[in-house]
Design a protein around this motif. Structure first.
Motif, PDB file in Angstrom:
ATOM      1  N   TYR A 267      15.162  26.060 -10.497  1.00 22.16           N
ATOM      2  CA  TYR A 267      14.829  27.274 -10.919  1.00 22.16           C
ATOM      3  C   TYR A 267      13.570  27.865 -11.326  1.00 22.16           C
ATOM      4  O   TYR A 267      12.483  27.412 -11.566  1.00 22.16           O
TER       5      TYR A 267
ATOM      6  N   ILE B  44      14.749  22.358 -17.807  1.00 24.00           N
ATOM      7  CA  ILE B  44      15.103  22.952 -16.932  1.00 24.00           C
ATOM      8  C   ILE B  44      13.534  23.279 -15.755  1.00 24.00           C
ATOM      9  O   ILE B  44      13.972  23.349 -14.330  1.00 24.00           O
TER      10      ILE B  44
ATOM     11  N   PHE C 109      22.617  30.428 -25.381  1.00 24.38           N
ATOM     12  CA  PHE C 109      22.731  31.317 -24.070  1.00 24.38           C
ATOM     13  C   PHE C 109      23.835  32.055 -24.912  1.00 24.38           C
ATOM     14  O   PHE C 109      24.308  32.837 -24.406  1.00 24.38           O
TER      15      PHE C 109
ATOM     16  N   GLN D 243      15.833  33.666 -18.310  1.00 22.55           N
ATOM     17  CA  GLN D 243      17.346  34.107 -19.127  1.00 22.55           C
ATOM     18  C   GLN D 243      18.289  32.779 -19.644  1.00 22.55           C
ATOM     19  O   GLN D 243      19.100  33.121 -19.657  1.00 22.55           O
ATOM     20  N   ARG D 244      17.914  31.644 -19.452  1.00 21.17           N
ATOM     21  CA  ARG D 244      18.849  31.053 -19.316  1.00 21.17           C
ATOM     22  C   ARG D 244      18.803  30.476 -20.945  1.00 21.17           C
ATOM     23  O   ARG D 244      19.725  29.690 -21.367  1.00 21.17           O
ATOM     24  N   VAL D 245      17.666  30.417 -20.882  1.00 27.74           N
ATOM     25  CA  VAL D 245      17.196  30.610 -22.369  1.00 27.74           C
ATOM     26  C   VAL D 245      17.440  31.894 -23.676  1.00 27.74           C
ATOM     27  O   VAL D 245      16.595  31.962 -25.128  1.00 27.74           O
TER      28      VAL D 245
ATOM     29  N   GLN E 248      14.526  32.683 -14.063  1.00 26.34           N
ATOM     30  CA  GLN E 248      15.951  32.087 -14.060  1.00 26.34           C
ATOM     31  C   GLN E 248      16.494  31.691 -15.445  1.00 26.34           C
ATOM     32  O   GLN E 248      16.827  31.732 -15.784  1.00 26.34           O
ATOM     33  N   VAL E 249      14.794  30.697 -15.343  1.00 26.20           N
ATOM     34  CA  VAL E 249      14.685  29.577 -16.749  1.00 26.20           C
ATOM     35  C   VAL E 249      14.987  30.429 -17.862  1.00 26.20           C
ATOM     36  O   VAL E 249      15.510  30.023 -19.282  1.00 26.20           O
TER      37      VAL E 249
ATOM     38  N   ARG F 181      14.871  25.419 -27.874  1.00 24.93           N
ATOM     39  CA  ARG F 181      15.379  26.007 -26.906  1.00 24.93           C
ATOM     40  C   ARG F 181      13.754  25.908 -25.480  1.00 24.93           C
ATOM     41  O   ARG F 181      14.526  26.108 -24.422  1.00 24.93           O
TER      42      ARG F 181
ATOM     43  N   ALA G 118      13.847  25.060 -21.650  1.00 26.04           N
ATOM     44  CA  ALA G 118      12.964  25.351 -20.552  1.00 26.04           C
ATOM     45  C   ALA G 118      12.828  24.568 -20.220  1.00 26.04           C
ATOM     46  O   ALA G 118      11.760  24.595 -18.750  1.00 26.04           O
TER      47      ALA G 118
END
Length: 326
Positions: free
Chosen positions: A290, A284, A237, A297-299, A294-295, A277, A281
């Motif tokens: 999520y 998640i 991140f 963006q998180r990765v 959102q996922v 990653r 993803a």
């Protein structure tokens, strides 16, 4: 500095012994660490046939020394360790004669005594006791007797036997999933531990044919490559480090870094990073908590189309289909 002597042949007894020493409650062979040590838990699981598992996830306030004594009964201890501690930090605090347990996969025979050092910081650990009779049966079933004899001939070593890679990390992350509270938890744990064992033996068997590659790297260079891998998978991140940044961390040229990383981990640096990653993803997404955006963006993706294309390249389906199929 706290010291613990390990004299048990199964981890359920070990967990009960440690819990008793600290006067903490234990439920289903699991207990929470006392505040004097930090926070986290230890759990022992018996899988049958003499196989015993210790799971630990903790943030340690101070370093710990673990002492193991040699015994006449031959069995093997296989440890999968993830820490956030860097080598330079450990070398300044490590007690004389001890072996630091950093990120990696370790194998030890009960015929040898040892003193290990667990540095302060966060750790995840899965340790397995494997009786010799079980290992011999496993080798026969998998036609890998030569591999077993090679493992038994390895002298006690200072450094870990294998570097941790993303496939190990994915299996281990599922073992420590906080959502895993079902009645089938211990069955799930047993299944995932067997995957770890199988992966270890497979990697070792395949590695017997590439000994010359291993000899080209010093133990220190392998440790540095482990730091590079750890930076890649635990810094998802943050801004992705450049090859020059990673080469500086590994204290080697960019060319040698790229060649050595692929030799050890099986993929080029950024392909390895991308694969990891996308697996993060997927995990998640499967929580169902999520959205695809959102996922992504998180990765590290701001463009949802780029994330969807990268995800499909690894998993064969779009991330939105994972949510539909859940």
């Amino acid at each position: 500095m706290n010291r613990f002597a390990i004299r048990h042949h199964n981890y359920s007894d070990f967990v009960h012994g440690i819990a008793g020493a600290f006067g903490v409650e234990i439920t289903n062979n699991e207990f929470e660490l006392p505040e004097s040590l930090g926070n986290g838990f230890l759990k022992g699981v018996d899988l049958g046939n003499g196989l015993s598992v210790l799971m630990a996830e903790a943030s340690l306030r101070h370093g710990l020394v673990l002492e193991t004594e040699a015994v006449e009964e031959e069995f093997y201890l296989l440890n999968f360790q993830e820490t956030n501690t860097e080598i330079n930090y450990v070398s300044d605090l490590q007690p004389e004669g001890s072996i630091p347990l950093l990120t990696g996969v370790y194998l030890r025979s009960s015929l040898n005594s040892a003193q290990y050092y667990l540095p302060a910081g966060h750790l995840r650990s899965v340790s397995v006791i494997m009786p010799l009779t079980w290992m011999q049966h496993f080798a026969e079933q998998n036609e890998s007797g030569i591999m077993l004899e090679h493992l038994r001939s390895i002298p006690f070593q200072k450094h870990h036997l294998q570097l941790m890679d993303t496939e190990y990390r994915i299996i281990i992350s599922k073992l420590f999933d906080p959502e895993l509270k079902t009645p089938l938890r211990e069955l799930f744990i047993g299944n995932r531990v067997m995957l770890l064992i199988e992966k270890f033996f497979t990697k070792h068997y395949l590695g017997l044919n590439s000994v010359e590659k291993e000899k080209q790297l010093t133990a220190e260079e392998r440790e540095r490559l482990a730091e590079v891998e750890n930076k890649l998978v635990n810094g998802l991140f943050e801004e992705t480090p450049t090859i020059d940044d990673l080469a500086k961390m590994a204290a080697m040229s960019a060319t040698k870094l790229k060649r050595s990383f692929k030799s050890i981990f099986g993929l080029p640096v950024y392909e390895y990073y991308q694969k990891h990653r996308m697996h993060v993803a997927k995990d998640i997404l499967l929580t169902g908590s999520y959205t695809v955006k959102q996922v992504g963006q998180r990765v590290g993706y701001q463009n949802i189309s780029h994330f969807a294309a990268a995800f499909k390249k690894i998993h064969g389906v779009l991330p939105s289909q994972m949510l539909v199929n859940k």
